[in-house]
Design a protein around this motif. Structure first.
Motif, PDB file in Angstrom:
ATOM      1  N   GLY A  11      12.478   8.466  -3.083  1.00  0.00           N
ATOM      2  CA  GLY A  11      11.130   8.874  -2.704  1.00  0.00           C
ATOM      3  C   GLY A  11      10.420   7.924  -1.758  1.00  0.00           C
ATOM      4  N   THR A  12      11.106   6.914  -1.243  1.00  0.00           N
ATOM      5  CA  THR A  12      10.431   5.913  -0.405  1.00  0.00           C
ATOM      6  C   THR A  12      10.673   6.184   1.082  1.00  0.00           C
ATOM      7  OG1 THR A  12      12.364   4.471  -0.494  1.00  0.00           O
ATOM      8  CG2 THR A  12      10.654   4.120  -2.173  1.00  0.00           C
ATOM      9  N   GLU A  13       9.798   5.611   1.885  1.00  0.00           N
ATOM     10  CA  GLU A  13       9.908   5.762   3.343  1.00  0.00           C
ATOM     11  C   GLU A  13      11.238   5.183   3.845  1.00  0.00           C
ATOM     12  OE1 GLU A  13       7.926   7.455   5.227  1.00  0.00           O
ATOM     13  OE2 GLU A  13       8.982   6.933   7.073  1.00  0.00           O
TER      14      GLU A  13
ATOM     15  N   THR B  70       0.794  -1.233   0.000  1.00  0.00           N
ATOM     16  CA  THR B  70       0.000   0.000   0.000  1.00  0.00           C
ATOM     17  C   THR B  70       0.824   1.280   0.000  1.00  0.00           C
ATOM     18  OG1 THR B  70      -0.177   0.040   2.414  1.00  0.00           O
ATOM     19  CG2 THR B  70      -1.883  -1.178   1.199  1.00  0.00           C
ATOM     20  N   SER B  71       2.139   1.155  -0.061  1.00  0.00           N
ATOM     21  CA  SER B  71       2.946   2.373  -0.250  1.00  0.00           C
ATOM     22  C   SER B  71       4.302   1.995  -0.830  1.00  0.00           C
ATOM     23  CB  SER B  71       3.118   3.180   1.054  1.00  0.00           C
ATOM     24  OG  SER B  71       3.733   2.406   2.053  1.00  0.00           O
ATOM     25  N   GLY B  72       5.005   3.020  -1.289  1.00  0.00           N
ATOM     26  CA  GLY B  72       6.397   2.872  -1.703  1.00  0.00           C
ATOM     27  C   GLY B  72       6.636   1.839  -2.791  1.00  0.00           C
TER      28      GLY B  72
ATOM     29  N   ALA C 240      -2.539  -5.884   0.968  1.00  0.00           N
ATOM     30  CA  ALA C 240      -2.806  -5.844   2.408  1.00  0.00           C
ATOM     31  C   ALA C 240      -1.738  -5.039   3.128  1.00  0.00           C
ATOM     32  CB  ALA C 240      -2.832  -7.266   2.968  1.00  0.00           C
ATOM     33  N   SER C 241      -2.161  -4.332   4.168  1.00  0.00           N
ATOM     34  CA  SER C 241      -1.245  -3.722   5.138  1.00  0.00           C
ATOM     35  C   SER C 241      -2.066  -3.379   6.374  1.00  0.00           C
ATOM     36  CB  SER C 241      -0.533  -2.503   4.542  1.00  0.00           C
ATOM     37  OG  SER C 241      -1.374  -1.369   4.515  1.00  0.00           O
ATOM     38  N   ARG C 242      -1.444  -2.694   7.353  1.00  0.00           N
ATOM     39  CA  ARG C 242      -2.164  -2.459   8.613  1.00  0.00           C
ATOM     40  C   ARG C 242      -3.260  -1.411   8.486  1.00  0.00           C
ATOM     41  NH1 ARG C 242       3.027  -0.716  11.856  1.00  0.00           N
ATOM     42  NH2 ARG C 242       3.270   0.201   9.782  1.00  0.00           N
TER      43      ARG C 242
HETATM   44  P1  NAP Z   1       6.981   1.576   2.947  1.00  0.00           P
HETATM   45  O1  NAP Z   1       6.439   2.564   1.959  1.00  0.00           O
HETATM   46  O2  NAP Z   1       6.983   1.944   4.384  1.00  0.00           O
HETATM   47  O3  NAP Z   1       6.192   0.212   2.718  1.00  0.00           O
HETATM   48  C1  NAP Z   1       6.006  -0.737   3.720  1.00  0.00           C
HETATM   49  C2  NAP Z   1       4.681  -1.407   3.492  1.00  0.00           C
HETATM   50  O4  NAP Z   1       4.503  -2.447   4.453  1.00  0.00           O
HETATM   51  C3  NAP Z   1       3.493  -0.462   3.654  1.00  0.00           C
HETATM   52  O5  NAP Z   1       2.460  -0.877   2.782  1.00  0.00           O
HETATM   53  C4  NAP Z   1       3.068  -0.688   5.104  1.00  0.00           C
HETATM   54  O6  NAP Z   1       1.712  -0.298   5.243  1.00  0.00           O
HETATM   55  C5  NAP Z   1       3.321  -2.197   5.218  1.00  0.00           C
HETATM   56  N1  NAP Z   1       3.581  -2.658   6.580  1.00  0.00           N
HETATM   57  C6  NAP Z   1       4.510  -2.203   7.457  1.00  0.00           C
HETATM   58  N2  NAP Z   1       4.437  -2.895   8.607  1.00  0.00           N
HETATM   59  C7  NAP Z   1       3.451  -3.805   8.440  1.00  0.00           C
HETATM   60  C8  NAP Z   1       2.908  -4.813   9.273  1.00  0.00           C
HETATM   61  N3  NAP Z   1       3.365  -5.015  10.521  1.00  0.00           N
HETATM   62  N4  NAP Z   1       1.888  -5.576   8.792  1.00  0.00           N
HETATM   63  C9  NAP Z   1       1.399  -5.378   7.537  1.00  0.00           C
HETATM   64  N5  NAP Z   1       1.894  -4.446   6.698  1.00  0.00           N
HETATM   65  C10 NAP Z   1       2.897  -3.671   7.155  1.00  0.00           C
HETATM   66  O7  NAP Z   1       8.482   1.142   2.613  1.00  0.00           O
HETATM   67  P2  NAP Z   1       9.448   1.057   1.337  1.00  0.00           P
HETATM   68  O8  NAP Z   1      10.622   1.893   1.662  1.00  0.00           O
HETATM   69  O9  NAP Z   1       8.748   1.247   0.067  1.00  0.00           O
HETATM   70  O10 NAP Z   1       9.929  -0.480   1.473  1.00  0.00           O
HETATM   71  C11 NAP Z   1       9.196  -1.536   0.865  1.00  0.00           C
HETATM   72  C12 NAP Z   1      10.013  -2.819   0.883  1.00  0.00           C
HETATM   73  O11 NAP Z   1      11.232  -2.631   0.159  1.00  0.00           O
HETATM   74  C13 NAP Z   1      10.409  -3.293   2.271  1.00  0.00           C
HETATM   75  O12 NAP Z   1      10.388  -4.718   2.317  1.00  0.00           O
HETATM   76  C14 NAP Z   1      11.831  -2.790   2.407  1.00  0.00           C
HETATM   77  O13 NAP Z   1      12.576  -3.539   3.338  1.00  0.00           O
HETATM   78  C15 NAP Z   1      12.334  -2.984   0.997  1.00  0.00           C
HETATM   79  N6  NAP Z   1      13.465  -2.126   0.631  1.00  0.00           N
HETATM   80  C16 NAP Z   1      13.315  -0.778   0.574  1.00  0.00           C
HETATM   81  C17 NAP Z   1      14.379   0.013   0.132  1.00  0.00           C
HETATM   82  C18 NAP Z   1      14.202   1.491  -0.033  1.00  0.00           C
HETATM   83  O14 NAP Z   1      15.114   2.166  -0.572  1.00  0.00           O
HETATM   84  N7  NAP Z   1      13.097   2.072   0.362  1.00  0.00           N
HETATM   85  C19 NAP Z   1      15.605  -0.582  -0.173  1.00  0.00           C
HETATM   86  C20 NAP Z   1      15.741  -1.954  -0.065  1.00  0.00           C
HETATM   87  C21 NAP Z   1      14.669  -2.725   0.331  1.00  0.00           C
HETATM   88  P3  NAP Z   1       1.009   0.025   6.681  1.00  0.00           P
HETATM   89  O15 NAP Z   1       1.749   1.153   7.282  1.00  0.00           O
HETATM   90  O16 NAP Z   1      -0.417   0.327   6.313  1.00  0.00           O
HETATM   91  O17 NAP Z   1       1.100  -1.242   7.480  1.00  0.00           O
END
Ligand code: NAP
Ligand code: COA
Length: 271
Positions: A189-191, A14-16, A35-37
């Protein structure tokens, strides 16, 4: 890529990055479930997926730390769409914290979301996977094999995620189920990226460690998932596919120390 008639499930979609993956599959005409929280984030994403071209889109709010809620949510998706062709598991949590200073519960919260959440999703989805033909993609991170100061919790959790990938590729391969990890580099641009590189200087340091000289985009990661989800990847299982502009070739380098330096320096300022 044509996923018309296929069912694609994106947990944490749902994001990123993961939402970018869900939108890319939607654009190919797949049926999407996310799905997410947060129910609000789920509702917003479902609307966006329909607008992006999904044949159908549904969602559910649950926490991947709760195995019963995960299993129940996945069962609802199965009732609606039938067997899963592609399952993407990417829910994760991260924050910068030095090991000596984070609480045991802080460390555990990331293990519970990233690592336990992955096995909850794998086990909850197992009865509903298309046999033969399902493709599972776990979203990992460079921390799985590169050490970064201030990231002991994430390094431990994502290393575990990748070992689940490799082990289940062996256990479930005979049923025609492929299991792979996609390992994004730092995606703009990601969290996740915002949390680790809160300043322009930090952003630039991370970018300068990427041989291709730019941050990644969600679409870069989505492209790899489209490939791994498709029949073109029908003989690929158990791999950890980096989508990182070549970052791995340089190791964690200066960026590996930078988060620790920022945290120590902030602590020094606090006295
Ligand atoms: P993000 O936008 O925060 O996405 C995280 C997602 O997981 C959201 O949909 C969030 O939604 C959900 N989530 C978090 N905790 C949860 C829980 N306990 N139960 C169910 N859903 C949950 O982060 P992102 O930066 O795009 O990262 C996405 C993925 O890429 C992650 O696996 C991260 O480790 C990986 N990654 C990211 C980067 C980067 O540069 N950003 C680099 C390498 C790997 P809710 O808040 O609604 O739960
Ligand atoms: N530094 C140190 N410890 C921290 C922290 C930080 N920046 N943020 C949270 N913690 C600790 C909390 O203090 C708590 O420990 P305690 O009980 O000993 O005080 C523990 O972590 C859990 O925090 P809490 O806020 O109760 O967890 P939550 O379940 O509500 O949220 C997180 C989980 C902490 C991972 C939250 O950041 C989150 O929801 N993240 C999802 C989005 C995200 O991280 N995206 C990037 C993905 S790569």
């Amino acid at each position: 890529m044509d996923f018309a008639g296929k069912t694609v499930i994106v947990i944490g979609g749902t994001s990123g990055i993961n939402r970018g993956i869900a939108e890319a599959f939607a654009a190919t005409g797949a049926k999407l479930a996310v799905a997410s929280r947060s129910q609000d984030k789920v509702d917003d994403t479902v609307a966006a997926l329909k607008a992006a071209g999904a044949a159908e889109a549904i969602g559910a709010a649950f926490d991947v730390r709760d195995p019963d809620a995960v299993a129940a949510g996945l069962a609802r998706f199965h009732d609606a769409f039938g067997d899963f062709d592609v399952l993407i598991s990417g829910a994760a949590g991260n924050f910068p914290a030095l090991a000596a200073e984070m609480s045991v519960n802080a460390f555990k919260s990331v293990i519970d979301i990233d690592l336990m959440g992955t096995i909850h999703v794998m086990k909850g989805a197992y009865p509903f996977l298309k046999r033969p033909g399902a493709s599972i993609i776990n979203i990992s991170a460079p921390q799985s094999w590169l050490p970064y100061e201030g990231q002991a919790h994430v390094c431990a959790a994502k290393a575990g995620v990748d070992q689940i990938t490799r082990t289940l590729a062996m256990e479930w391969g005979p049923e025609g189920i492929r299991v792979n990890s996609v390992v994004p580099g730092f995606i703009e641009g990601t969290e996740g990226a915002k949390r680790l590189t809160p300043t322009k200087e930090a952003e630039e340091l991370f970018r300068s460690d990427v041989p291709l000289g730019r941050w990644g985009k969600p679409q870069d990661v989505a492209n790899a998932c489209l490939f791994l989800g498709s029949d073109l990847a029908g003989y690929i299982s158990g791999i950890l596919l980096s989508v990182d502009g070549g970052l791995y070739q340089r190791g964690s380098g200066r960026a590996g120390q930078m988060i620790g330096q920022m945290l120590r320096s902030a602590k020094g300022k606090e006295g």
